[in-house]
Scaffold this active site. Structure first.
Site, PDB file in Angstrom:
ATOM      1  CD  GLU A 157      -3.337   2.376  -5.430  1.00 24.53           C
ATOM      2  OE1 GLU A 157      -4.369   1.749  -5.732  1.00 24.53           O
ATOM      3  OE2 GLU A 157      -2.349   1.832  -4.941  1.00 24.53           O
ATOM      4  NE  ARG A 196      -4.266  -1.478   0.250  1.00 30.77           N
ATOM      5  CZ  ARG A 196      -4.422  -2.583  -0.478  1.00 30.77           C
ATOM      6  NH1 ARG A 196      -3.485  -2.951  -1.347  1.00 30.77           N
ATOM      7  NH2 ARG A 196      -5.515  -3.307  -0.371  1.00 30.77           N
ATOM      8  CG  HIS A 206      -3.380  -1.744  -6.626  1.00 31.43           C
ATOM      9  ND1 HIS A 206      -3.811  -0.999  -5.543  1.00 31.43           N
ATOM     10  CD2 HIS A 206      -3.295  -3.013  -6.157  1.00 31.43           C
ATOM     11  CE1 HIS A 206      -3.989  -1.790  -4.485  1.00 31.43           C
ATOM     12  NE2 HIS A 206      -3.672  -3.027  -4.843  1.00 31.43           N
TER      13      HIS A 206
HETATM   14  C1  DGY Z   1      -5.652  -6.626  -2.081  1.00 34.26           C
HETATM   15  O1  DGY Z   1      -6.252  -7.680  -2.162  1.00 34.26           O
HETATM   16  O2  DGY Z   1      -5.391  -6.088  -1.008  1.00 34.26           O
HETATM   17  C2  DGY Z   1      -5.255  -5.967  -3.361  1.00 34.26           C
HETATM   18  O3  DGY Z   1      -4.306  -4.984  -3.138  1.00 34.26           O
HETATM   19  C3  DGY Z   1      -6.484  -5.364  -4.017  1.00 34.26           C
HETATM   20  O4  DGY Z   1      -7.235  -4.760  -3.042  1.00 34.26           O
END
Ligand code: DGY
Length: 327
Positions: free
Chosen positions: A271, A242, A289
């Protein structure tokens, strides 16, 4: 006939998943896949018994507190739940589940790919060819660094961190890690991983750092300006977790000054906005992502959502129910 439970799904999911959801539940889908605004989310939690959000939804206290008493489960499509106010959900008696395990291998593959991309300057090479700037092979063009023999420091040695460690061993890297809890010695030995009690100590000694910890109040900004300064000048930073784990402004500054060699980022703070300064840096790989973006992974995530929702409707705890950890 028993009424079907109402399920509100905030984003477009793989077709097979939506078909199953449509059969099992009274489902509302997001047909044009536009991210929900706060008022759309509030409308969804007012109608549904189960909400299926994703990382693009801010399921904050305002949304949760506006939910009808029928909303009893938030079955997140994804493993990370930093976009959901877990305390507000708990206070309202709403359970929250996620989709662990099924995206571990895909995310670890992506982290490994980014290690290679950043170390071998593959982004720069790709951009050069596409821009029509490649004038032919030269002995000194875009020389990167060999990954074999390098020290990889993994911050967060959960499922994804361990899956990355296995891959990196296969590439001849030596594995180091920092984790809230030390792994048991058997796993440490299998992964040939060295544990560092001190995160600062590990950071200063690594050539490559991959961050694989969830974003929580205690990990937010874990790679702050001071820690980033400790990185070796030629080192590489990978983030597939993240954006909020890293001080992005400080990262940009260090990359510009050559105090960090390169970064490869699949995730960003705020994001889909990406810090424009990152866009102009050559020594950076930027992805949208994509960590869990395989057909197999996304269908398996959907299957988990369905299982969690079904078990809940049948009167059992969802298998992936999250337990709120007290600070
Ligand atoms: C997760 O599963 O956490 C991915 O980053 C998508 O949300």
């Amino acid at each position: 006939m028993k009424k079907k439970a109402r399920i509100a799904v905030t984003r477009k999911l793989p077709a097979t998943v939506e078909t199953q959801l449509g059969i099992l539940f009274d489902s509302k889908f997001n047909l044009d896949d536009t991210p929900f605004s706060e008022s759309q989310l509030i409308r969804a939690v007012n109608w549904a018994d189960i909400l299926v959000p994703t990382v693009t939804d801010k399921v904050n206290a305002k949304v949760i507190n506006a939910a009808s008493p029928n909303l009893k489960l938030i079955a997140n499509f994804g493993v990370g739940v930093n976009h959901i106010d877990l305390e507000a959900a708990e206070a309202k008696g709403i359970q929250v589940s996620n989709t662990p395990d099924v995206l571990t291998e895909d995310t670890a593959d992506l982290a490994m790919a980014l290690i290679i991309m950043a170390s071998r300057r593959l982004g720069e090479g790709e951009r050069m060819v596409r821009a029509g700037n490649w004038t032919g092979w030269t002995p000194t063009q875009l020389m990167g660094n060999r990954v074999s023999g390098r020290n990889l420091g993994i911050i967060g040695m959960g499922r994804i961190g361990q899956a990355l460690a296995k891959r990196a061993r296969g590439f001849g890297m030596s594995i180091h890690y920092h984790n809230r809890k030390r792994l048991n010695l058997k796993i440490e030995r299998e992964l040939k991983a060295k544990h560092w009690e001190s995160l600062d100590g590990m950071i200063a000694n690594m050539e490559i750092i991959s961050i694989n910890t969830p974003l929580t109040p205690s990990t937010a900004n874990i790679l702050n300006a001071e820690r980033l300064k400790r990185m070796q000048p030629s080192s590489v930073l990978i983030n597939t977790s993240r954006g909020g784990l890293i001080d992005e402004e400080a990262l940009v500054e260090n990359l510009m000054k050559g105090q960090i060699g390169a970064a490869a980022l699949d995730v960003f703070d705020g994001e889909p906005h990406v810090n424009p300064k990152l866009m102009h840096l050559e020594n950076v790989v930027l992805l949208p992502h994509l960590g869990s973006a395989t057909i197999e992974g996304r269908v398996a995530m959907g299957d988990k959502v369905i299982l969690n929702a079904k078990r809940f409707i049948d009167g059992y705890p969802p298998p992936d129910k999250l337990i709120l950890e007290l600070p």
